[in-house]
Enzyme design. Structure first.
Site, PDB file in Angstrom:
ATOM      1  N   VAL A 110      83.196  44.781 -19.545  1.00  0.00           N
ATOM      2  CA  VAL A 110      84.054  43.602 -19.448  1.00  0.00           C
ATOM      3  C   VAL A 110      83.239  42.362 -19.806  1.00  0.00           C
ATOM      4  O   VAL A 110      82.190  42.112 -19.223  1.00  0.00           O
ATOM      5  CB  VAL A 110      84.621  43.465 -18.025  1.00  0.00           C
ATOM      6  CG1 VAL A 110      85.472  42.218 -17.915  1.00  0.00           C
ATOM      7  CG2 VAL A 110      85.431  44.703 -17.665  1.00  0.00           C
ATOM      8  N   CYS A 188      71.006  46.430  -5.666  1.00  0.00           N
ATOM      9  CA  CYS A 188      70.906  47.777  -5.108  1.00  0.00           C
ATOM     10  C   CYS A 188      69.766  48.527  -5.777  1.00  0.00           C
ATOM     11  O   CYS A 188      69.239  49.503  -5.262  1.00  0.00           O
ATOM     12  CB  CYS A 188      72.224  48.515  -5.246  1.00  0.00           C
ATOM     13  SG  CYS A 188      72.716  48.864  -6.927  1.00  0.00           S
TER      14      CYS A 188
END
Ligand SMILES: [Zn+2]
Length: 343
Positions: A110, A188
């Site tokens: 995106v 993360c």
């Protein structure tokens, strides 16, 4: 299937005064886009599918990886072995959970050029992304369309969420005026992530979507909520709209207006770099697989080919995009792409 089966299925939810039969009908007509189907996105998508939300668009650029299985609840070992894109594997899992829900998988990166068509026919967007670049773009796009979205993040043992109602609550840039500089914010990738932290944030996001769909705006979360799942410390910071906010106050759309050139980005949680080509091109995957089979090992499915050579793994999608694994060096990734795929 009998006429009364839907009521049977949702019986425990219809009992809730805040949902009831009319709320259930609103959920059935609900249309939601989940941007990123990782730990948060797969949790949200599963809860919304089970709740009977009628349409879910699942957008993700990545494939299922062994390191995902620790917390990304829609995926199984077989999905990793088949090299399935997350959006496709998630859509298959949801179809097994609830056939009444229409699920549209979108395997795509995106960017500023592609985001608006993905959002313009849905009522709510869920942030399941793993990076601030996409969140700031989503913030611009949601303000532009007037579409509510639910921010979520989980890093380490900490979960964060906020519900953003354009023109009504603080937007992302009221809360954090600028994206953190690269390398500053923990990801993360560097800090790890506790499965329950992601599951909790996903549950909070899903609850916000249900409130929005049934029209209960009074009970929406209007704070920036952070919870540490390990210490059980919870903070609710009022999310106050700033009149001088560049995005929702002054109407700037810096991230949406940005031109998306050919680019490479490092992927969170992976020793990998994504190589994008612009404009998008439709690749003949079968022909490429045949050509590469002479040079290394090739896995080929309808969505991608995975080519392994010299300790690197190139996953090439139909639109020409590739994820190069085995390096975090963008220049090396582009050179491998040029050598084996061509640019
Ligand atoms: Zn704002």
């Amino acid at each position: 299937m009998t006429d009364d089966q839907p009521h049977e299925r949702y019986h425990r939810q219809i009992l809730l005064p805040s949902i009831g039969r009319s709320g259930q009908e609103r959920l059935r007509r609900g249309r939601v886009c989940v941007l990123g189907v990782g730990a948060l996105g797969s949790q949200v998508a599963q809860l919304l599918a089970r709740a009977g939300v009628g349409f879910l668009r699942l957008v993700d650029r990545d494939v299922v990886d062994w390191t995902n299985l620790q917390r990304q609840v829609l995926y199984e070992e077989a999905d990793v072995e088949a090299g399935l894109p997350k959006a496709v594997a998630a859509a298959r899992a949801l179809a097994r959970i609830n056939r009444e829900v229409s699920v549209e998988p979108v395997v795509q990166d995106v960017d500023a050029a592609s985001i608006l068509p993905l959002l313009q026919d849905v009522a709510i967007v869920v942030d399941g992304s793993d990076n601030f670049e996409l969140r700031y773009l989503l913030n611009d796009a949601a303000l532009e369309l007037g579409t509510p979205w639910v921010y979520g993040g989980a890093v380490g043992t900490l979960g964060t969420t906020a519900t953003i109602l354009p023109g009504e609550t603080a937007c992302l840039r009221c809360l954090f005026p600028d994206p953190p500089p690269p390398g500053i914010a923990p990801t993360c990738d560097t800090a790890g992530v506790l499965g329950p932290a992601a599951a909790l944030v996903g549950a909070l996001q899903a609850a916000e979507v249900l409130k929005l769909l049934v029209g209960d705006r009074e009970n929406l979360n209007r704070s920036l909520v952070t919870i540490d799942l390990w210490s059980l410390e919870l903070a609710r910071i009022p999310a106050v709209r700033r009149p001088d906010c560049p995005a929702c106050g002054l109407g700037e759309r810096r991230f949406l207006r940005a031109r998306a050139p050919s680019r490479t980005v490092q992927l969170c949680g992976r020793d990998a770099v994504q190589v994008s080509v612009s404009p998008r091109q439709e690749l003949d995957l079968a022909a490429l697989a045949t050509r590469l089979a002479a040079l290394g090992s090739v896995l080929h499915n309808p969505y991608l080919i995975r080519f392994t050579v010299d300790g690197y793994e190139l996953t090439v999608f139909r639109d020409g995009r590739a994820i190069v694994r085995g390096t975090t060096d963008p220049a090396l990734a582009r050179s491998l792409y040029a050598r084996y795929v061509g640019m």
